[in-house]
Design a protein around this motif. Structure first.
Motif, PDB file in Angstrom:
ATOM      1  N   SER A   6       6.270  -2.145   4.325  1.00  0.00           N
ATOM      2  CA  SER A   6       5.884  -1.092   5.265  1.00  0.00           C
ATOM      3  C   SER A   6       5.435   0.160   4.508  1.00  0.00           C
ATOM      4  CB  SER A   6       7.068  -0.773   6.183  1.00  0.00           C
ATOM      5  OG  SER A   6       6.757   0.278   7.052  1.00  0.00           O
ATOM      6  N   LEU A   7       6.186   0.543   3.479  1.00  0.00           N
ATOM      7  CA  LEU A   7       5.818   1.704   2.658  1.00  0.00           C
ATOM      8  C   LEU A   7       4.524   1.456   1.887  1.00  0.00           C
ATOM      9  CD1 LEU A   7       9.352   2.601   1.244  1.00  0.00           C
ATOM     10  CD2 LEU A   7       7.968   4.041   2.758  1.00  0.00           C
ATOM     11  N   LYS A   8       4.372   0.235   1.394  1.00  0.00           N
ATOM     12  CA  LYS A   8       3.203  -0.111   0.583  1.00  0.00           C
ATOM     13  C   LYS A   8       1.919  -0.087   1.413  1.00  0.00           C
ATOM     14  CE  LYS A   8       1.415  -3.979  -2.192  1.00  0.00           C
ATOM     15  NZ  LYS A   8       1.714  -5.353  -2.668  1.00  0.00           N
ATOM     16  N   HIS A   9       1.993  -0.644   2.644  1.00  0.00           N
ATOM     17  CA  HIS A   9       0.774  -0.793   3.446  1.00  0.00           C
ATOM     18  C   HIS A   9       0.521   0.385   4.391  1.00  0.00           C
ATOM     19  CE1 HIS A   9       0.040  -4.826   1.973  1.00  0.00           C
ATOM     20  NE2 HIS A   9       1.280  -5.166   2.264  1.00  0.00           N
ATOM     21  N   TYR A  10       1.611   0.898   5.043  1.00  0.00           N
ATOM     22  CA  TYR A  10       1.411   1.960   6.035  1.00  0.00           C
ATOM     23  C   TYR A  10       1.626   3.354   5.458  1.00  0.00           C
ATOM     24  CZ  TYR A  10       2.063  -2.155   9.007  1.00  0.00           C
ATOM     25  OH  TYR A  10       1.967  -3.393   9.571  1.00  0.00           O
ATOM     26  N   LYS A  11       2.403   3.435   4.341  1.00  0.00           N
ATOM     27  CA  LYS A  11       2.676   4.712   3.661  1.00  0.00           C
ATOM     28  C   LYS A  11       3.293   5.749   4.588  1.00  0.00           C
ATOM     29  CE  LYS A  11      -0.865   3.994   0.152  1.00  0.00           C
ATOM     30  NZ  LYS A  11      -1.108   2.592   0.529  1.00  0.00           N
ATOM     31  N   VAL A  12       4.124   5.281   5.542  1.00  0.00           N
ATOM     32  CA  VAL A  12       4.831   6.186   6.456  1.00  0.00           C
ATOM     33  C   VAL A  12       6.291   5.741   6.539  1.00  0.00           C
ATOM     34  CG1 VAL A  12       2.829   6.781   7.876  1.00  0.00           C
ATOM     35  CG2 VAL A  12       4.227   4.789   8.484  1.00  0.00           C
ATOM     36  N   PRO A  41       7.522  10.356   2.276  1.00  0.00           N
ATOM     37  CA  PRO A  41       6.156  10.128   2.759  1.00  0.00           C
ATOM     38  C   PRO A  41       5.994  10.728   4.163  1.00  0.00           C
ATOM     39  CG  PRO A  41       7.472   8.139   2.995  1.00  0.00           C
ATOM     40  CD  PRO A  41       8.352   9.164   2.337  1.00  0.00           C
ATOM     41  N   GLN A  42       4.852  10.486   4.777  1.00  0.00           N
ATOM     42  CA  GLN A  42       4.594  10.967   6.143  1.00  0.00           C
ATOM     43  C   GLN A  42       5.634  10.388   7.105  1.00  0.00           C
ATOM     44  OE1 GLN A  42       2.008  13.036   7.138  1.00  0.00           O
ATOM     45  NE2 GLN A  42       2.924  13.018   9.179  1.00  0.00           N
ATOM     46  N   MET A  73      14.736   8.221  -4.038  1.00  0.00           N
ATOM     47  CA  MET A  73      13.325   8.562  -4.286  1.00  0.00           C
ATOM     48  C   MET A  73      12.648   9.071  -3.015  1.00  0.00           C
ATOM     49  SD  MET A  73      12.293   5.313  -6.685  1.00  0.00           S
ATOM     50  CE  MET A  73      10.565   5.465  -6.251  1.00  0.00           C
ATOM     51  N   LEU A  74      12.937   8.373  -1.868  1.00  0.00           N
ATOM     52  CA  LEU A  74      12.280   8.739  -0.606  1.00  0.00           C
ATOM     53  C   LEU A  74      12.781  10.083  -0.082  1.00  0.00           C
ATOM     54  CD1 LEU A  74      12.261   5.263   1.180  1.00  0.00           C
ATOM     55  CD2 LEU A  74      10.294   6.473   0.226  1.00  0.00           C
ATOM     56  N   GLU A  75      14.052  10.401  -0.308  1.00  0.00           N
ATOM     57  CA  GLU A  75      14.577  11.689   0.142  1.00  0.00           C
ATOM     58  C   GLU A  75      14.035  12.825  -0.721  1.00  0.00           C
ATOM     59  OE1 GLU A  75      15.985  12.195   2.820  1.00  0.00           O
ATOM     60  OE2 GLU A  75      16.924  10.324   3.417  1.00  0.00           O
TER      61      GLU A  75
END
Length: 642
Positions: free
Chosen positions: A514-520, A490-491, A484-486
């Motif tokens: 980390s993905l949920k809160h920082y979205k990077v 995200p940023q 999904m990430l590839e």
């Protein structure tokens, strides 16, 4: 709170190597070292073993009879020959796990041979490990107390100071543990060599005066004594066992010295010296039955020589205590790596020897327990009743696991393996039964300590497994997340992120948060798993396994032996050779710190849930345990019910 990098269940690894791969030091130096470290405990048994056995054999009669004296000496000598020489020196020293010995090493070897059905083997390992802690508490208390009591033979005015001086010496002994044993250990071998020489020479004169004591070399005297003394003979057997306590140290220290030096030291120095001394004590009491009050120290002339002997005995008992304390540290590290105990702080006290470690929490607990024992029992005779159960219990378990190793690893037929081990197991069980008669006289102490340790180890292992299974159900498959990430990244931010996890198939909790809160997402991401092998050490070439799962994600597995202390940065440096450009200053380590709460319905009783949570909170921080620079660590908090 606990980290989700709990040490996973040990995985299977191929065994190779034997107990003789100790070429870094000369054979003579290793033999001398083994005399100091391995034989301290069994070498100081003459201080109390013969006295306790003859007093038990005398029963209500009071004065020891010649038949009782010859029977006891014969029992002691043949216990040394059968239990120590045949079982440990000849047979079990060959059952090494890549050169390492001891009950947990034997457990790992047997478990690997059995495969998936190894739950019983693990239980046996837990029992033997737990009983060793009982031994580690009683040995320093009994050994030092029995040596200091020798001052009463120099002057009776010293009696009120026996217990206070014993406590002072023990506190001093535990206080210097943090400095490491390397410097002190250099003196162990020579001091114990002097000890064995002196106790052998002192016995020669009484033997010449009472040569009939040599009849005790005939095993028929031991058999006759047991047949003609009924229950008293059985009680005496429990005291006779004091002469072979310390035999487990032979096996536990296999990795430090190797098989040949330990065997040579026993056959040519330790066994002859012990045999002579027990014969000498027997001869002395044959000539003067009143000497049974303190037969060891009365082998030496009154005055200056006896005073010197008390000092030498004190030094020898401190050395015996040191060996057991060091063994408790090594056992704790193995138990942590095998997933039987939570992570404790482990300090290395030597740059040259990885086996020389110090565990502050274990040191504090041992000190408190040892001092309490001395204050509670106040004499070596009272403590002797508490001594045998933990050691006999360990020996019974060792024999059982030895049967599995001889059958499965050495490829003997089950009948041949049983025929070899059965006589030793029968003898160990007989000794255990004889020692169980002393439960109410003090034998409850090691049983209580062992039961406590069994409960702690079982709770930690069971709770860790339940937590792992529960976390796995809640986690997202890693392969699906990476895809999904590839597809829709995200940023991106520069640098490398390393996510520690005990389950490489699921997305680490820290990554999800980390993905949920920082979205990077970092440019490079590593899913790091740390495995514990069932071998003591791992070849550096097998330390790192690298697997690329996408252009920006890779899996790294670090493998450590159960006697190694995990050092993540040093291990990751090896990964450079495999193509991963690792720079610790541009790398962030993400850990999930979990706050555990008891669930309404879990796989354990409520009290065990609370105990597991308490153990989790007491565990050492994963950052320190895996030796990760704290400035490079990011911790993400989650709450989990168990």
């Amino acid at each position: 709170m606990t980290s989700d990098v709990a040490v996973p269940a040990p995985e299977t690894a191929a065994a190779n190597g034997h107990g003789d791969a100790h070429t870094t030091a000369g054979f003579g130096a290793l033999t001398l070292g083994s005399i100091g470290v391995v034989y301290g405990d069994i070498g100081t048994s003459p201080l109390y073993a013969f006295r306790e056995a003859v007093m038990a054999a005398s029963g209500a009669e009071g004065a020891p009879t010649p038949a009782a004296i010859l029977g006891v000496v014969s029992l002691i000598l043949w216990a040394l020959i059968v239990v120590v020489t045949l079982k440990y020196v000849v047979i079990l020293l060959r059952a090494d796990n890549n050169g390492e010995g001891g009950t947990l090493a034997l457990m790992a070897l047997a478990q690997r041979a059995v495969g998936t059905g190894g739950a019983t083997i693990v239980l046996l390992g837990i029992i033997s490990g737990a009983l060793f802690y009982g031994d580690a508490v009683i040995t320093p208390a009994l050994s030092v107390l029995s040596a200091i009591e020798g001052m009463k033979d120099v002057t009776l005015h010293f009696e009120p100071y026996v217990v206070p001086l014993t406590v002072i010496i023990l506190v001093g002994l535990f206080a210097v543990q943090s400095r490491g044993t390397a410097r002190v250990a250099a003196f162990f071998g020579p001091v114990m060599c002097v000890w064995f020489a002196v106790i052998a020479v002192a016995a020669i004169h009484p033997i010449i005066e009472q040569p009939q004591i040599l009849f005790a070399l005939n095993p028929l005297y031991a058999v006759s004594f047991m047949f003609h003394h009924g229950i008293i003979g059985f009680v005496t057997l429990g005291a006779v066992f004091l002469a072979v306590t310390g035999a487990e140290a032979l096996y536990a220290d296999l990795g430090h010295f190797g098989k040949r030096p330990i065997q040579t030291a026993w056959l040519f120095i330790v066994l002859p010296s012990l045999a002579l001394n027990y014969l000498g004590q027997g001869a002395l009491v044959l000539g003067d039955p009143g000497a049974i009050v303190s037969p060891f120290f009365q082998l030496f002339p009154q005055g200056f020589f006896r005073g010197c002997m008390v000092v030498l005995a004190t030094a020898a008992t401190v050395i015996a205590s040191q060996a057991v304390i060091t063994g408790a540290y090594s056992l704790t590290r193995q138990a942590i790596q095998l997933g039987l105990l939570p992570r404790f702080e482990i300090r290395h006290t030597s740059e040259a020897h990885s086996g020389q470690i110090f565990i502050p929490r274990i040191n504090q607990l041992l000190l408190v327990a040892v001092v309490l024992l001395v204050l509670l029992f106040r004499s070596s005779s009272a403590l002797a009743s508490a001594y045998g159960i933990s050691v006999t219990g360990t020996m019974v378990v060792t024999a059982m696991m030895g049967f599995v190793v001889i059958w499965k690893v050495w490829k003997w037929s089950p009948f041949a393996a049983a025929a070899l081990i059965a006589p030793f197991l029968f003898l160990d069980l007989t000794f255990l039964a004889a020692n169980l008669l002393k439960v109410f006289e003090g034998g409850w102490v090691p049983l209580a300590l062992g039961a406590l340790m069994i409960m702690l180890m079982y709770t930690w292992r069971r709770g860790s497994r339940l937590l792992f299974e529960k976390s796995r159900k809640l986690e997202f498959p890693l392969a699906d997340l990476v895809a999904m990430l590839e597809k829709r990244p995200p940023q991106r931010v520069p640098g490398t992120a390393v996510f520690l996890t005990s389950d490489p198939l699921s997305a680490p909790t820290a990554l999800m948060h980390s993905l949920k809160h920082y979205k990077v997402l970092h440019e490079k991401n590593v899913i790091l798993t740390i495995e514990t092998a069932q071998t003591p050490r791992i070849d550096p070439a097998e330390r790192v396994r690298l697997e690329q799962i996408s252009p920006t994600f890779s899996k790294v597995t670090l493998k450590f032996g159960f006697m190694e202390s995990p050092n993540v940065p040093k291990a990751l440096a090896i990964a450079r050779k495999l193509g991963w450009q690792f720079d610790i200053m541009s790398t962030s380590f993400f850990l999930s710190r979990r706050a555990l709460k008891p669930a309404a319905h879990s796989g354990m009783p409520r009290w065990q849930d609370r105990l597991f949570i308490s153990l989790s909170r007491s565990a050492n921080d994963a950052t320190d345990y895996f030796q990760i620079p704290s400035g490079r660590v990011v911790e993400v908090g989650t709450q989990v019910t168990i």
